[in-house]
Design an enzyme around this catalytic site. Structure first.
Site, PDB file in Angstrom:
ATOM      1  N   ASN A   1       0.793  -1.122   0.347  1.00  0.00           N
ATOM      2  CA  ASN A   1      -0.007   0.075  -0.258  1.00  0.00           C
ATOM      3  C   ASN A   1       1.035   1.278   0.023  1.00  0.00           C
ATOM      4  O   ASN A   1       0.489   2.531   0.304  1.00  0.00           O
ATOM      5  CB  ASN A   1      -1.259   0.048   0.979  1.00  0.00           C
ATOM      6  CG  ASN A   1      -0.007  -0.324   2.436  1.00  0.00           C
ATOM      7  OD1 ASN A   1       0.615  -0.442   2.726  1.00  0.00           O
ATOM      8  ND2 ASN A   1      -0.594   0.026   3.455  1.00  0.00           N
TER       9      ASN A   1
ATOM     10  N   HIS B   1       3.815   5.777  11.721  1.00  0.00           N
ATOM     11  CA  HIS B   1       2.760   4.675  11.877  1.00  0.00           C
ATOM     12  C   HIS B   1       3.615   3.744  12.211  1.00  0.00           C
ATOM     13  O   HIS B   1       2.840   2.703  12.665  1.00  0.00           O
ATOM     14  CB  HIS B   1       2.046   4.968  11.555  1.00  0.00           C
ATOM     15  CG  HIS B   1       1.534   4.629   9.962  1.00  0.00           C
ATOM     16  ND1 HIS B   1       1.241   5.847   9.414  1.00  0.00           N
ATOM     17  CD2 HIS B   1       2.660   3.343   9.685  1.00  0.00           C
ATOM     18  CE1 HIS B   1       1.583   4.929   7.306  1.00  0.00           C
ATOM     19  NE2 HIS B   1       1.749   4.392   7.539  1.00  0.00           N
ATOM     20  N   ASN B   2       4.574   2.937  12.609  1.00  0.00           N
ATOM     21  CA  ASN B   2       4.830   2.318  12.508  1.00  0.00           C
ATOM     22  C   ASN B   2       6.479   2.086  13.277  1.00  0.00           C
ATOM     23  O   ASN B   2       7.667   1.994  12.820  1.00  0.00           O
ATOM     24  CB  ASN B   2       5.177   0.699  11.628  1.00  0.00           C
ATOM     25  CG  ASN B   2       4.271   0.727  11.288  1.00  0.00           C
ATOM     26  OD1 ASN B   2       3.240   1.410  11.052  1.00  0.00           O
ATOM     27  ND2 ASN B   2       4.311  -1.026  10.190  1.00  0.00           N
TER      28      ASN B   2
ATOM     29  N   HIS C   1      -4.414   5.213  10.497  1.00  0.00           N
ATOM     30  CA  HIS C   1      -3.429   6.412   9.483  1.00  0.00           C
ATOM     31  C   HIS C   1      -3.788   6.558   8.160  1.00  0.00           C
ATOM     32  O   HIS C   1      -2.545   6.270   7.211  1.00  0.00           O
ATOM     33  CB  HIS C   1      -2.246   5.532   9.837  1.00  0.00           C
ATOM     34  CG  HIS C   1      -1.822   3.764   9.107  1.00  0.00           C
ATOM     35  ND1 HIS C   1      -3.030   3.108   9.853  1.00  0.00           N
ATOM     36  CD2 HIS C   1      -1.225   3.552   8.033  1.00  0.00           C
ATOM     37  CE1 HIS C   1      -2.808   2.212   8.655  1.00  0.00           C
ATOM     38  NE2 HIS C   1      -1.625   1.790   8.078  1.00  0.00           N
TER      39      HIS C   1
END
Length: 468
Positions: free
Chosen positions: A225, A318-319, A382
């Site tokens: 993605n 976001h990780n 997110h």
């Protein structure tokens, strides 16, 4: 009382749907629930032995659980579908950490919620929060969630350590691009391709010894993605926050094969100290990687001539995991906030929440309210989150274009906004990452607004989406 529930009947419906019930006591609550079950699922007979699971626990006496707090999750089984307890596998009596779900309108798959509940029972877990974009992750860990624990748990971060999004204004590119200009630019971006081995490693992180074996992937988007997307402002709700005459680039990418190698190494040797050091490198490498992609994109837009260094409007991860204080006492041991597909709510930091190549991206400003931050674990969605697996959406779209595959590819290379999709790598990505694969981004945003987590700053429209 009036309480919003997450309602699901597991024998008939896999998706969690919001439900609001009003009740005065346990008896009226039970009747209301059975009436709802009968109303939604006609095959359940009135004589069925309906069993209720409240937040994952079988409830024999509803009165013992009253009053239910808002957001309680109730799973209703009839006797044919209630989970059996095996003599060889005794029921899991572990007490899960407090678990919160932020969705109301967005449909969340029951399997993803079960994944989150299983994570909540891991040793050291303090709190779990499922975002509206929560969806089933590979292995045992869902995507679209934030986890607070008393220890560092690398598996909760995943293999794409440092994955995130960066928004850049594109120098010299205006928002009033014509279709002819977009077409020419798409062709130029397709020729560049952002393929491995073409970017110069020119940052401390990219030149780090641990990153040497992954140099060819520096400056590349990655699969799945991940994307680089030219966008313009469709609607500006916070005047002055962004320049409506400018075009912007949103890059979603991570640490590529470097993060994968670090995660695999920890799985092999369990060396937490080495992991923590490598984790920090991955987060920096991923941010530098997005900036390198932005620079390559800007250079293509300028006709191949080098441009001034791109400037960032927002850069979020976001990780990752970050240490957080469990109290105001500095002597207390820190907790660790793990995000796996969740954006931070750091004060003053704008956040991009994209939908898909065929829907809008929302630029939002997270709340600074202490109670909201605590409820959300200082994290928000997110993106839209997957609604369909890659295999399922591919089968759906190939069935739709069964007669002529070339027509399918041509159709999937355009978007509802008359934009272009540039995909010089695997053609299958056009199917796997089609808009149909994702949830409704507007519902995700409404859910976050409803809990007070965000205010919308701008709505962005994608015009060119680059994938690998």
């Amino acid at each position: 009382m009036r309480t919003r529930f997450d309602f699901v009947h597991c024998d008939n419906q896999r998706a969690v749907r919001p439900l609001v019930l009003t009740y005065d006591d346990a008896e009226s609550l039970a009747l209301a629930m059975k009436a709802e079950a009968l109303g939604r699922f006609k095959h359940i007979k009135k004589s069925a032995n309906v069993r209720f699971y409240v937040n994952g626990t079988l409830v024999q006496d509803l009165a013992d659980e009253l009053p239910f707090p808002d957001g309680t999750r109730v799973v209703i089984y009839d006797k044919a579908s209630a989970p059996a307890v095996s003599a060889r596998e005794p029921a899991d009596t572990s007490v899960p950490a407090p678990t919160t779900f932020l969705h109301a309108e967005t449909v969340v798959d029951e399997d993803a919620i079960q994944q989150l509940y299983r994570v909540a029972k891991l040793p050291g877990m303090v709190a779990c929060v499922g975002m509206p974009d929560l969806h089933l992750g590979s292995g045992a860990y869902p995507v679209g969630a934030a986890f607070v624990a008393s220890r560092i748990i690398p598996e909760l971060v995943g293999s794409d350590i440092g994955c995130g999004m960066t928004l850049f204004p594109l120098p010299g590119v205006s928002s009033d691009l014509t279709d002819r200009q977009l077409q020419r630019l798409s062709q130029a971006l397709g020729q560049d391709g952002f393929q491995p081995g073409e970017a110069t490693v020119d940052t401390p992180a990219s030149q780090h010894p641990l990153a040497a074996a992954h140099a060819r992937n520096f400056g590349t988007i990655g699969g799945g993605n991940h994307f680089a997307e030219l966008q313009v402002i469709h609607e500006l709700l916070e005047p002055g926050a962004l320049d409506t005459s400018a075009a912007y680039l949103l890059v979603h990418s991570g640490s590529r094969t470097l993060g994968e190698a670090v995660a695999a190494q920890f799985k092999a040797d369990g060396d937490l100290q080495a992991y923590c050091e490598a984790h920090k490198l991955c987060v920096t490498w991923a941010s530098d990687n997005r900036r390198k992609i932005g620079q390559r994109f800007a250079d293509v837009c300028s006709g191949g001539s080098p441009t001034e260094p791109v400037q960032t409007i927002l850069d979020i991860t976001h990780n990752s995991y970050v240490p957080v204080s469990p109290s105001e006492n500095p002597q207390d041991s820190p907790h660790y906030l793990h995000r796996k597909g969740a954006a931070p709510m750091d004060a003053g930091q704008l956040v991009a929440i994209p939908g898909s190549r065929g829907t809008y991206t929302y630029i939002v400003r997270p709340s600074t309210d202490a109670e909201v931050l605590a409820r959300c674990a200082c994290s928000i969605a997110h993106g839209a989150g997957r609604a369909m697996s890659r295999g399922k959406v591919t089968a759906l779209l190939k069935g739709r274009y069964r007669s002529r595959r070339s027509d399918a590819v041509e159709a999937l290379q355009r978007t509802p906004f008359d934009g272009y999709v540039v995909c010089p790598g695997r053609v299958e990505v056009l199917y796997e990452e089609a808009p149909e694969a994702y949830k409704d981004i507007e519902l995700v945003i409404r859910d976050l607004v409803a809990v007070g987590a965000i205010s919308v700053v701008a709505v962005m429209k994608p015009l060119i989406t680059c994938k690998m």
